[in-house]
Design a protein around this motif. Structure first.
Motif: not given
Length: 441
Positions: A331-337, A262-266, A291-293
């Motif tokens: 923000y996450g990079t994906g779901v359901g993996c 997951r990443y933090l984005v402004d 930035v890495s969360a």
């Protein structure tokens, strides 16, 4: 490196990939759909017909086949050797007859290779090509002036060069014979000099790809008896080696799986691009200012430059800055993996007063040894629950009488990891066309 060597490394990599594929019970088509690769591309990898220029596809392939942590490390090690053998073969042969080494697969979706991935030698000179004009048998016979003048000039220059070299050698032998006693006495009085950690701090700029090249602080030191290059027993000594005796490849954004990071984005959701696949993460992070969360996984691969053994003495964590968590959106990079294989060779708690890289269960601590044929890959997982931390790693090394400190960072910048507790969170479900609010659980 010969064809047999390059092909042999590719075959050893392919044998391991084929074993993982057969054990998974999945077809090439099923694996290709999940990895966003064609079935023919995967088939070439498993047959040894091609070696990907980027490690990320093989990393995802091995994880999807439920490789153990040890198998993941072995896949990475064999890929390093196969990729290096192929490149060496390409430089040495230049397309000559005698067989071709496995090629980099053009069908692999990739940015220019990361580093995340491929260690290359900065010392290899570029190949110089010369072109010569040749007469064809059918061309009319035209008298051509003989290059007599060129031959005379070349012979004269050669004689002058030999004479100058002989004079210089005789002069140095005389000078060194006169001052040998004083030089040895001074060296014995001084003794070995400890190298400061920051003697040199060049930060090489990255290439067009997100290569993840680390900035180096080699700080070499040796025994300062006679000066480097001084003759011994009447013979000129070879100059002392300089620089770091190994190649380094750094992946600043390695993931456990497609859904783990997951990443933090402004930015608001409508201004954030869809999440990337793992090999595209560096470019996505740079474009979004992300930035890495909570957690950041860094993979460091070190490989010796020659036959000499390099001892990696210790791995240190250096904190540049720490502050309150960023008030940005998560923000996450994906779901359901589903669950993946957690490979944590070294764990770093950034919330501690003096963070340290601690070996995970089953992982032996430093020191390690590396050489050209025996690289090592270290996976460092750093995490924070309540801070915004900028940090980097340092590797202490020694080789013979030389020693130094090598800095590992994100292409000249510190890594940055921030906690995301209490921040609004969004996900991008499969098949979706926009971000949606994160659903816990």
């Amino acid at each position: 490196m010969g064809t047999a060597d390059s092909t042999g490394e590719a075959e050893r990599l392919a044998a391991l990939l084929s074993t993982l594929k057969e054990r998974s019970g999945l077809s090439y088509g099923a694996l290709g759909k999940r990895l966003h690769l064609s079935a023919s591309t995967l088939h070439r990898y498993c047959n040894g017909d091609a070696v990907p220029a980027d490690f990320a596809p093989l990393n995802r392939f091995a994880r999807l086949c439920r490789a153990t942590p040890e198998e993941l490390v072995e896949v990475h090690r064999r890929w390093i050797l196969a990729d290096a053998a192929r490149e060496q073969r390409g430089k040495g042969a230049g397309g000559t007859a005698g067989g071709a080494a496995p090629a980099a697969d053009p069908g692999t979706p990739a940015d220019p290779p990361d580093a995340d991935d491929t260690p290359k030698s900065p010392d290899t000179p570029e190949t110089q090509e010369t072109q010569e004009t040749q007469e064809t048998p059918d061309s009319p016979s035209v008298p051509r002036p003989r290059p007599r003048r060129r031959l005379i000039l070349a012979a004269t220059a050669g004689v002058i060069a030999v004479a100058a070299t002989a004079a210089l050698l005789v002069g140095r032998l005389v000078d060194d014979g006169a001052g040998a006693g004083a030089g040895q006495a001074a060296g014995a009085a001084r003794g070995p000099v400890a190298s400061p950690e920051a003697a040199e701090s060049p930060s090489p700029s990255p290439s067009g790809s997100a290569s993840g090249k680390p900035s180096a602080s080699p700080s070499p030191s040796g025994t300062p008896g006679a000066s480097p290059g001084s003759p011994a027993d009447g013979k000129p000594a070879a100059p002392a080696p300089t620089g770091v005796p190994f190649h380094a490849s750094v992946r600043a954004h390695a993931w456990e799986n497609q859904c783990s990071q997951r990443y933090l984005v402004d930015r608001e959701p409508d201004a954030v691009r869809p999440p990337p696949v793992e090999q595209d993460a560096p470019a996505w992070v740079a474009a979004m200012g992300a930035v890495s969360a909570d957690e950041q996984v860094v993979e460091v691969t070190l490989q010796g430059k020659g036959s000499e053994t390099v001892v990696l003495q210790a791995l240190h964590v250096r904190v540049v800055r720490t502050g309150e968590p960023l008030p940005w959106t998560d923000y996450g990079t994906g779901v359901g993996c589903g669950g993946g294989v957690a490979l944590r060779t070294f764990d770093v708690d950034l919330d501690q007063g003096s963070p340290a890289a601690r070996a995970a269960e089953g992982q032996r601590p430093f020191p390690y040894k590396i050489s050209e044929s025996d690289p090592e890959m270290f996976r460092v997982t750093a995490h924070t629950g309540g801070r915004d931390v900028s940090w980097y790693l340092e590797v202490e090394w020694s080789s013979g009488e030389r020693q130094g400190v090598f800095r590992v960072d994100d292409r000249g910048r510190p890594f940055r990891t921030s906690a995301s507790a209490g921040r609004p969170a969004y996900d991008y479900p499969p098949g979706a066309s926009e971000w949606s609010e994160h659903q816990p659980g």
